[in-house]
Design a protein around this motif. Structure first.
Motif, PDB file in Angstrom:
ATOM      1  N   UNK A  97       0.831  -1.205   0.000  1.00 44.05           N
ATOM      2  CA  UNK A  97       0.000   0.000   0.000  1.00 44.05           C
ATOM      3  C   UNK A  97       0.869   1.260   0.000  1.00 44.05           C
ATOM      4  N   UNK A  98       0.354   2.292  -0.622  1.00 42.00           N
ATOM      5  CA  UNK A  98       1.077   3.569  -0.673  1.00 42.00           C
ATOM      6  C   UNK A  98       1.180   4.208   0.714  1.00 42.00           C
ATOM      7  N   UNK A  99       0.266   3.887   1.613  1.00 40.49           N
ATOM      8  CA  UNK A  99       0.236   4.487   2.946  1.00 40.49           C
ATOM      9  C   UNK A  99       1.027   3.630   3.938  1.00 40.49           C
ATOM     10  N   UNK A 100       1.942   4.256   4.649  1.00 43.30           N
ATOM     11  CA  UNK A 100       2.785   3.523   5.597  1.00 43.30           C
ATOM     12  C   UNK A 100       1.978   2.910   6.739  1.00 43.30           C
ATOM     13  N   UNK A 101       0.917   3.565   7.176  1.00 38.88           N
ATOM     14  CA  UNK A 101       0.088   3.018   8.245  1.00 38.88           C
ATOM     15  C   UNK A 101      -0.603   1.731   7.834  1.00 38.88           C
ATOM     16  N   UNK A 102      -0.991   1.651   6.576  1.00 30.24           N
ATOM     17  CA  UNK A 102      -1.604   0.424   6.060  1.00 30.24           C
ATOM     18  C   UNK A 102      -0.549  -0.685   5.993  1.00 30.24           C
ATOM     19  N   UNK A 103       0.647  -0.356   5.512  1.00 34.19           N
ATOM     20  CA  UNK A 103       1.716  -1.363   5.437  1.00 34.19           C
ATOM     21  C   UNK A 103       2.041  -1.912   6.823  1.00 34.19           C
ATOM     22  N   UNK A 104       2.113  -1.017   7.793  1.00 34.33           N
ATOM     23  CA  UNK A 104       2.425  -1.442   9.160  1.00 34.33           C
ATOM     24  C   UNK A 104       1.337  -2.361   9.714  1.00 34.33           C
ATOM     25  N   UNK A 105       0.079  -2.009   9.496  1.00 35.96           N
ATOM     26  CA  UNK A 105      -1.032  -2.852   9.962  1.00 35.96           C
ATOM     27  C   UNK A 105      -1.065  -4.175   9.206  1.00 35.96           C
ATOM     28  N   UNK A 106      -0.699  -4.156   7.930  1.00 33.33           N
ATOM     29  CA  UNK A 106      -0.667  -5.389   7.140  1.00 33.33           C
ATOM     30  C   UNK A 106       0.360  -6.363   7.715  1.00 33.33           C
ATOM     31  N   UNK A 107       1.480  -5.849   8.176  1.00 36.49           N
ATOM     32  CA  UNK A 107       2.484  -6.703   8.814  1.00 36.49           C
ATOM     33  C   UNK A 107       1.858  -7.390  10.025  1.00 36.49           C
ATOM     34  N   UNK A 108       1.118  -6.638  10.824  1.00 33.34           N
ATOM     35  CA  UNK A 108       0.452  -7.220  11.996  1.00 33.34           C
ATOM     36  C   UNK A 108      -0.598  -8.251  11.599  1.00 33.34           C
ATOM     37  N   UNK A 109      -1.232  -8.053  10.461  1.00 35.41           N
ATOM     38  CA  UNK A 109      -2.254  -8.978   9.977  1.00 35.41           C
ATOM     39  C   UNK A 109      -1.666 -10.341   9.639  1.00 35.41           C
ATOM     40  N   UNK A 110      -0.411 -10.371   9.260  1.00 35.21           N
ATOM     41  CA  UNK A 110       0.226 -11.614   8.807  1.00 35.21           C
ATOM     42  C   UNK A 110       1.000 -12.324   9.910  1.00 35.21           C
ATOM     43  N   UNK A 126      12.305  -4.243   5.976  1.00 34.82           N
ATOM     44  CA  UNK A 126      13.125  -3.725   7.085  1.00 34.82           C
ATOM     45  C   UNK A 126      14.327  -2.945   6.563  1.00 34.82           C
ATOM     46  N   UNK A 127      14.836  -3.352   5.426  1.00 33.57           N
ATOM     47  CA  UNK A 127      15.995  -2.677   4.852  1.00 33.57           C
ATOM     48  C   UNK A 127      15.628  -1.450   4.021  1.00 33.57           C
ATOM     49  N   UNK A 128      14.476  -1.488   3.342  1.00 33.53           N
ATOM     50  CA  UNK A 128      14.222  -0.508   2.286  1.00 33.53           C
ATOM     51  C   UNK A 128      12.977   0.363   2.425  1.00 33.53           C
ATOM     52  N   UNK A 129      12.065   0.052   3.318  1.00 28.38           N
ATOM     53  CA  UNK A 129      10.839   0.853   3.373  1.00 28.38           C
ATOM     54  C   UNK A 129      11.171   2.309   3.705  1.00 28.38           C
ATOM     55  N   UNK A 130      10.410   3.216   3.134  1.00 27.14           N
ATOM     56  CA  UNK A 130      10.659   4.647   3.338  1.00 27.14           C
ATOM     57  C   UNK A 130      10.261   5.131   4.724  1.00 27.14           C
ATOM     58  N   UNK A 131       9.423   4.357   5.424  1.00 25.54           N
ATOM     59  CA  UNK A 131       8.921   4.778   6.732  1.00 25.54           C
ATOM     60  C   UNK A 131       9.627   3.996   7.847  1.00 25.54           C
ATOM     61  N   UNK A 132      10.136   4.720   8.820  1.00 24.49           N
ATOM     62  CA  UNK A 132      10.883   4.085   9.918  1.00 24.49           C
ATOM     63  C   UNK A 132       9.998   3.157  10.759  1.00 24.49           C
ATOM     64  N   UNK A 133       8.722   3.505  10.953  1.00 20.83           N
ATOM     65  CA  UNK A 133       7.836   2.649  11.739  1.00 20.83           C
ATOM     66  C   UNK A 133       7.554   1.334  11.019  1.00 20.83           C
ATOM     67  N   UNK A 134       7.414   1.391   9.711  1.00 19.90           N
ATOM     68  CA  UNK A 134       7.223   0.165   8.932  1.00 19.90           C
ATOM     69  C   UNK A 134       8.479  -0.695   9.001  1.00 19.90           C
ATOM     70  N   UNK A 135       9.647  -0.060   8.872  1.00 22.70           N
ATOM     71  CA  UNK A 135      10.905  -0.815   8.979  1.00 22.70           C
ATOM     72  C   UNK A 135      11.007  -1.484  10.350  1.00 22.70           C
ATOM     73  N   UNK A 136      10.634  -0.768  11.402  1.00 25.01           N
ATOM     74  CA  UNK A 136      10.698  -1.328  12.757  1.00 25.01           C
ATOM     75  C   UNK A 136       9.725  -2.494  12.915  1.00 25.01           C
ATOM     76  N   UNK A 137       8.499  -2.359  12.402  1.00 27.49           N
ATOM     77  CA  UNK A 137       7.523  -3.454  12.475  1.00 27.49           C
ATOM     78  C   UNK A 137       8.010  -4.672  11.714  1.00 27.49           C
ATOM     79  N   UNK A 138       8.551  -4.431  10.521  1.00 30.38           N
ATOM     80  CA  UNK A 138       9.058  -5.537   9.706  1.00 30.38           C
ATOM     81  C   UNK A 138      10.196  -6.244  10.444  1.00 30.38           C
TER      82      UNK A 138
END
Length: 155
Positions: A97-110, A126-138
């Motif tokens: 998803x284009x939105x980092x909040x959706x990507x982060x929640x998707x990680x939790x979904x899986x 974790x290596x490449x996402x543009x958002x630090x919170x998404x990288x941390x969740x991954x």
């Protein structure tokens, strides 16, 4: 003296409402921002196929980011408490998803997906996402794969 609980059956209908048909799910996504259709959308997205995802995608992308985040977060929550729900296809879709909040929640979904495919995808996120919170969740989720490797549950 008989034990009353021996005859009790667990009623799954109290946990999972009936699965909406796919047409109802599509309509719920169309109406999501104008009506209270969240429950239909959330339960209807469980178990969708790749073909159905192709129909969902334009409706999903038309939603505002805040709505997409809200739905994906609710899906993540529901998937943790109701094991009858299955969101692997939709969760993987959300990782892009284009939105980092959706990507982060998707990680939790899986959280239930122990596939090496997901592990590799999470490493890349974790290596490449543009958002630090998404990288941390991954990275947090990669930790469970490391543990499974140490326990020899995965190669």
């Amino acid at each position: 003296m008989s034990d009353k609980h021996d005859d009790d059956q667990f009623d799954t209908s109290a946990v999972t409402p009936p699965q909406p048909d796919f047409g109802e799910t599509l309509q719920a996504l169309r109406d999501y921002e104008n009506k209270d259709t969240g429950t239909t959308a959330i339960y209807g997205l469980s178990g969708i196929t790749q073909d159905q995802l192709a129909e969902v995608k334009p409706l999903w992308e038309a939603l505002k980011p805040v709505s997409r985040r809200k739905i994906m977060r609710e899906i993540a929550t529901k998937s943790e408490v109701d094991f009858m729900l299955e969101y692997s296809i939709f969760g993987n879709f959300g990782l892009d998803d284009a939105d980092s909040g959706v990507r982060e929640a998707a990680i939790d979904t899986l959280w239930f997906d122990n596939s090496l495919t997901l592990m590799n995808r999470l490493i890349k996120m974790a290596e490449n996402d543009t958002d630090i919170d998404v990288r941390a969740s991954a990275l947090n989720e990669v930790g469970r794969f490391i543990l499974m490797g140490e326990l020899e549950d995965i190669p």
